[in-house]
Design a protein around this motif. Structure first.
Motif, PDB file in Angstrom:
ATOM      1  N   ILE A 117      -3.107  10.731  -8.835  1.00 30.05           N
ATOM      2  CA  ILE A 117      -3.587   9.669  -7.941  1.00 30.05           C
ATOM      3  C   ILE A 117      -5.062   9.926  -7.680  1.00 30.05           C
ATOM      4  O   ILE A 117      -5.434  10.855  -6.973  1.00 30.05           O
ATOM      5  N   TYR A 120      -6.837   6.516  -3.093  1.00 30.04           N
ATOM      6  CA  TYR A 120      -5.764   6.010  -2.243  1.00 30.04           C
ATOM      7  C   TYR A 120      -6.363   5.104  -1.178  1.00 30.04           C
ATOM      8  O   TYR A 120      -7.254   5.498  -0.442  1.00 30.04           O
ATOM      9  N   ALA A 158      -6.682  10.974  -1.394  1.00 25.67           N
ATOM     10  CA  ALA A 158      -5.639  11.201  -2.393  1.00 25.67           C
ATOM     11  C   ALA A 158      -5.199  12.660  -2.455  1.00 25.67           C
ATOM     12  O   ALA A 158      -4.072  12.956  -2.847  1.00 25.67           O
TER      13      ALA A 158
END
Ligand code: CA
Length: 422
Positions: A117, A120, A158
């Motif tokens: 990821i 975010y 993230a």
């Protein structure tokens, strides 16, 4: 989002556990995640089928083990991969012998974050949450005037997103009582947030907005997401820029991403209350109005340490639904996020925001369930909760059902609160 032979409710798999009525992962689902069978191994791409995990590379369906690369496939390539999986896993398939060797029992492998990821973003599209929490913080002005025009969001962190099952410590932060100076202490108002996480598939180039008409081609799928929050830290720090350390100590994501293709049968019209403003043209399309929402039933379960030790099962404390809770659709979030030219990348995570339903028992956080701690509730075993205690385990579950289709599920998103280091 087309319904095709992969959604046929009559399809059965040669993996027998995928045919049981209560499995989250029948052959109609086929969600993607990452797994490994020993701690020192590289992550592999897996597909959940019943109580098993299919190793995608060992099955000959990719020549790499890079989930983010797979998520960046063009929509037609994604649909072709889904068809190959569906054909290979259905009863009577010629692949059965070869793919047996690519299967792992889910209980014997480690499930990680479903992908890397990179970024975010946390949206705030649960309008009942926004109104209830707004009322607690600003009784005279619960819903700010921008809410029905702009999908509100902020950039999260993230690096603190954890795979399901990973415990986290109660964080410390600045707490400020009304009549005292701020002090540094462990949070006394630790909360969960019932959210879904939308995962970006194909990214876009910097400076090139994604129009709403093609927004869903850039979405890979959806997982369950718990954005843990420290409400006392939040209340003191959130103005003027929004939450900071009250939100970025831990967030938990479930291991399996249910793809947009799998979700095709469970679409719903986007319903706006009478009198609400129509979205600006860049946030509006016929397809979005007709089927932009996604019908996902959601549930929060709580089990304290005492309940665990006494063998008392987790207690359902809230039930909600993504489509009922969300004011904006997934396509609108993608179109809005990129309208200024912002670049999204494969594997980026968009949190929905807390998905509380319109009724009090559908609250997606303890802040709402207990009215800011003023109305504690009881647990089986005699305990009382206003906010989370050390040893509490929170589990989110989710599923999609519709007459004429197989029920599919999202697995579990769970973690246990550990004591603060202070
Ligand atoms: Ca959140």
């Amino acid at each position: 989002m087309t319904i095709d032979a992969t959604h046929d409710p009559a399809l059965q798999s040669w993996v027998e556990s995928a045919n049981s009525a209560d499995t989250d992962f029948p052959v109609q689902n086929l969600p993607f995640g990452r797994f490994r069978s020993a701690a020192h191994e590289e992550w592999r791409i897996g597909v959940a089928i019943g109580d098993q995990v299919l190793d995608l590379r060992a099955a000959g369906l990719t020549d790499h083990a890079d989930m983010n690369q797979l998520m960046g496939l063009a929509p037609n390539e994604r649909r072709a991969l889904r068809r190959s999986l569906s054909d290979g896993l259905r009863r009577g398939s010629a692949q059965e012998k070869a793919w047996q060797a690519a299967l792992f029992a889910a209980s014997t492998v480690e499930l990680g974050l479903p992908c890397r990821i990179g970024d975010y973003t946390d949206f705030y599209i649960g309008i009942h949450h926004a109104a209830t929490v707004g009322k607690l913080f600003r009784p005279d002005n619960p819903l700010l005037p921008n809410y029905k025009w702009v999908p509100i969001g902020y950039h999260g962190r993230a690096s603190t997103i954890l795979p399901s099952g990973h415990p986290f410590m109660r964080p410390q932060g600045q707490l400020k009582a009304a009549d005292a100076a701020p002090r540094l202490a462990a949070t006394q108002r630790l909360d969960f947030e019932l959210e879904v996480g939308l995962f970006v598939g194909r990214g876009n180039r910097l400076g090139e907005p994604i129009p709403i008409a093609s927004a869903e081609e850039h979405l890979f799928g959806i997982a369950l997401f718990n954005d843990w929050s420290a409400r006392d830290v939040q209340a003191w720090e959130y103005q003027p820029l929004g939450p900071f350390l009250s939100k970025n100590f831990a967030s938990t994501v479930s291991p399996w991403i249910v793809t947009m293709e799998a979700l095709a049968p469970y679409r719903r019209p986007l319903v706006r209350p009478e009198g609400d403003p129509q979205p600006l043209p860049y946030l509006d399309s016929e397809a979005n109005r007709h089927a932009g929402a996604i019908d996902i039933e959601l549930e929060v379960r709580l089990q304290s340490r005492l309940m665990r030790e006494s063998g008392i099962p987790a207690q359902c404390i809230s039930r909600s639904n993504f489509a009922d809770a969300a004011y904006w659709t997934a396509a609108q979030l993608i179109a809005h996020h990129t309208v200024n030219g912002c670049a999204l990348a494969s594997g980026d995570l968009l949190g929905s925001g807390t998905l509380s339903g319109p009724h009090p028992e559908q609250a997606g956080s303890l802040l709402e369930l207990t009215q800011g701690g003023k109305q504690p509730f009881g647990l089986p075993g005699g305990e009382v909760r206003s906010f989370l205690e050390d040893g509490d385990n929170v589990t989110l579950i989710g599923s999609c059902s519709r007459a004429g289709f197989r029920r599919i599920g999202f697995g579990r998103c769970e973690a246990t609160v550990e004591p603060s280091w202070r």
